[in-house]
Every structure is written in C-alpha cells, then in structure tokens.
Write a protein that holds these residues in place. Structure first.
Motif, PDB file in Angstrom:
ATOM      1  N   LEU A 257       3.003  -3.724  -2.407  1.00 52.54           N
ATOM      2  CA  LEU A 257       2.720  -2.377  -2.888  1.00 52.54           C
ATOM      3  C   LEU A 257       3.863  -1.443  -2.514  1.00 52.54           C
ATOM      4  CD1 LEU A 257      -1.021  -2.177  -1.769  1.00 52.54           C
ATOM      5  CD2 LEU A 257      -0.152  -2.729  -4.052  1.00 52.54           C
ATOM      6  N   LEU A 258       3.970  -0.349  -3.232  1.00 50.42           N
ATOM      7  CA  LEU A 258       4.935   0.691  -2.911  1.00 50.42           C
ATOM      8  C   LEU A 258       4.200   1.896  -2.338  1.00 50.42           C
ATOM      9  CD1 LEU A 258       7.449   0.820  -5.908  1.00 50.42           C
ATOM     10  CD2 LEU A 258       7.803  -0.150  -3.641  1.00 50.42           C
ATOM     11  N   ASN A 259       4.703   2.404  -1.214  1.00 48.26           N
ATOM     12  CA  ASN A 259       4.111   3.616  -0.661  1.00 48.26           C
ATOM     13  C   ASN A 259       5.189   4.643  -0.360  1.00 48.26           C
ATOM     14  OD1 ASN A 259       4.564   4.039   2.465  1.00 48.26           O
ATOM     15  ND2 ASN A 259       4.236   1.822   2.248  1.00 48.26           N
TER      16      ASN A 259
ATOM     17  N   LEU B 143      -5.439  -4.747   9.131  1.00 44.41           N
ATOM     18  CA  LEU B 143      -4.081  -4.240   9.200  1.00 44.41           C
ATOM     19  C   LEU B 143      -3.378  -4.378   7.859  1.00 44.41           C
ATOM     20  CD1 LEU B 143      -2.747  -5.627  12.621  1.00 44.41           C
ATOM     21  CD2 LEU B 143      -3.595  -3.317  12.125  1.00 44.41           C
ATOM     22  N   LEU B 144      -2.542  -3.413   7.551  1.00 47.83           N
ATOM     23  CA  LEU B 144      -1.593  -3.485   6.451  1.00 47.83           C
ATOM     24  C   LEU B 144      -0.203  -3.416   7.069  1.00 47.83           C
ATOM     25  CD1 LEU B 144      -3.210  -0.892   3.997  1.00 47.83           C
ATOM     26  CD2 LEU B 144      -3.280  -3.381   3.779  1.00 47.83           C
TER      27      LEU B 144
ATOM     28  N   ALA C 198       5.627  -8.345   4.509  1.00 46.57           N
ATOM     29  CA  ALA C 198       5.013  -7.025   4.402  1.00 46.57           C
ATOM     30  C   ALA C 198       4.020  -6.961   3.251  1.00 46.57           C
ATOM     31  CB  ALA C 198       6.094  -5.959   4.217  1.00 46.57           C
ATOM     32  N   ASP C 199       2.994  -6.126   3.443  1.00 46.86           N
ATOM     33  CA  ASP C 199       2.022  -5.850   2.384  1.00 46.86           C
ATOM     34  C   ASP C 199       2.439  -4.665   1.532  1.00 46.86           C
ATOM     35  OD1 ASP C 199      -0.034  -7.785   3.330  1.00 46.86           O
ATOM     36  OD2 ASP C 199      -0.124  -6.426   5.060  1.00 46.86           O
TER      37      ASP C 199
ATOM     38  N   ALA D 188       5.728  -3.933  10.064  1.00 42.46           N
ATOM     39  CA  ALA D 188       5.948  -5.376   9.969  1.00 42.46           C
ATOM     40  C   ALA D 188       7.137  -5.738  10.860  1.00 42.46           C
ATOM     41  CB  ALA D 188       6.233  -5.774   8.524  1.00 42.46           C
ATOM     42  N   LEU D 189       6.906  -6.616  11.830  1.00 44.06           N
ATOM     43  CA  LEU D 189       7.930  -7.047  12.768  1.00 44.06           C
ATOM     44  C   LEU D 189       8.280  -8.503  12.517  1.00 44.06           C
ATOM     45  CD1 LEU D 189       6.318  -5.461  15.945  1.00 44.06           C
ATOM     46  CD2 LEU D 189       8.367  -4.624  14.783  1.00 44.06           C
ATOM     47  N   ALA D 190       9.286  -8.978  13.215  1.00 46.72           N
ATOM     48  CA  ALA D 190       9.601 -10.405  13.138  1.00 46.72           C
ATOM     49  C   ALA D 190       8.429 -11.234  13.634  1.00 46.72           C
ATOM     50  CB  ALA D 190      10.861 -10.699  13.949  1.00 46.72           C
TER      51      ALA D 190
END
Length: 248
Positions: A6-8, A165-166, A222-223, A147-149
């Motif tokens: 998704l784009l935010n 979580l997103l 990432a979401d 979003a992390l490694a």
C-alpha cells in the motif's frame, strides 16, 4: 512487482494559516492517509477537512499522534513516561476519531509521528505504551511501525498485547544497516532526488535490496510504503509510483 503493498502519506499537517503539503492532489494517489492529530500539526478544521478528503477518495484514515511538540513539529525527543505516552496517544486518537465518526467512518490504524515513532524502535516500555493505547481504544486496531531487518521484537510485543501490526518502509528516507531510519542530522538522511526516491520505492515494493546510507544492500518486508507529504518531490514521485504499482 508486488501490488499488495500500500501507499501511505503523512497529511493534515497544516495548522491555522500555516500550510504544509499538497493534500488535495496527493490524496487520490494513496491508499492510506496518516492524519495529524493536533500535537505536532493539524487543528480541528484541518482534521475535519482531512477526513472529508480521505472519504471522498476512498482512502483509509490513520491517526498520526506525536509528542506534544507543536513548535518542533514532533521531531524532538521528550521525556514522557509510558503512562503519559498511552494517555497522549489515546487523547489524539480520540480527537481524530471523533471527526471520523461524525463522518460515518472510523480510524483504521495508528501510526506515531516523528520522535515518538523513532523512540518505539529503541524502547520496549514506550512500544508497550502505544500498544496499550491501541488495544484499549478498540480491539483489533492496528499499529503501523517501522519495517526493520529483523522485526521479531515488534512481533513479540504486539502479540502479547493482542495488537495487529502494519510494517512500514520509507521511499524518501535513508536507512542504517539494521533498517532504522538514518537520523535527520546526518547528511543524506532525506532523499530529495525524485529518481532515487522512485528507485528505492520500487525496490521496496518488489521486496528487493536497495542501498542503505553507506551504500550496502538492505532488504525490508513492508506492508505499506510512505512518501512524506512535506517533501517537495512527493507529489511527482507519488504519481509515478502509483503508475508503477497500477501497471504491475
């Protein structure tokens, strides 16, 4: 390309006579709008208009709470206790959700802003405090976080709190090797070149490696992908990125 991402965009960040971003033109290009709730930007009229604009374009509305730092745009680290953080998130979430409910909708997720967002990466107690606000406000209300490694820590804490979580990545920010955002005080922490922003965004959407701030490969899952509304290149990049995602 993975179309599921998704784009935010961070929006509603004007305040009174002061204007930031181009929400009117950016809103049709995104899936999720993170609306400021008054503590770093936004005021009642801005929130009212932001909710209406998001509804007009079928965009999901997220609360974008911050530390109480209007002068510093929420980018200063404040020594708030976990109890204070739970309270200030609930306060801002409730304010924005009032406008949503009056318009026949509701806040769909919570994405902390600025210094608070970054502090959650390093402080379990503060992360738990924001999770408590989400869980206490409405069962199943998701928290959008970095979003992390390796997000095993975030998953463990969220699972214990019962909060979905997103995971979010950034198109226009440079990263450290572990997936944390490069501090804004570092040269090159914010990308301003449209081509570089687009290349990083496409790589993240595809789940492919891209260069961190030291030029080493970093890969994130990432979401949702954020392009900042206060970046001068954001609208041009959003248009091109939307076209890339829609064509995939």
């Amino acid at each position: 390309m993975n179309r599921k991402i998704l784009l935010n965009c961070d929006m509603g960040e004007s305040y009174g006579a002061w204007r930031m971003g181009d929400d009117e033109h950016a809103m049709p290009l995104v899936d999720q709008a993170n609306l400021a709730c008054g503590f770093h930007a936004g005021d009642p009229l801005i929130m009212l208009r932001g909710v209406a604009l998001a509804q007009r374009h079928g965009v999901s509305i997220g609360a974008h709470p911050s530390y109480p730092d209007l002068q510093g745009f929420g980018r200063r680290h404040l020594a708030c206790s976990p109890e204070e953080v739970t309270a200030l998130v609930l306060y801002q979430l409730g304010a924005l959700d009032a406008f949503c409910r009056a318009a026949g909708t509701q806040v769909a997720y919570v994405k902390p802003h600025g210094a608070l967002y970054n502090d959650l990466v390093r402080d379990d107690a503060l992360f738990d405090a924001v999770l408590a606000a989400c869980a206490g406000y409405r069962s199943g209300l998701p928290l959008m976080t970095l979003a992390l490694a390796d997000n095993s820590r975030e998953r463990r804490l969220a699972d214990a709190a019962g909060v979905p979580l997103l995971f979010e990545a950034f198109a226009d920010r440079a990263y450290l090797a572990d997936g944390q955002l490069a501090p804004r005080r570092l040269a090159g922490a914010v990308h301003h070149d449209a081509e570089r922003i687009l290349q990083q965004a496409v790589a993240i959407a595809r789940g492919e490696p891209f260069a961190d701030i030291d030029g080493k490969p970093l890969q994130l899952q990432a979401d949702s992908l954020c392009v900042h509304g206060d970046n001068a290149e954001s609208l041009a990049v959003l248009r091109r990125l939307r076209a890339h995602l829609d064509a995939a």
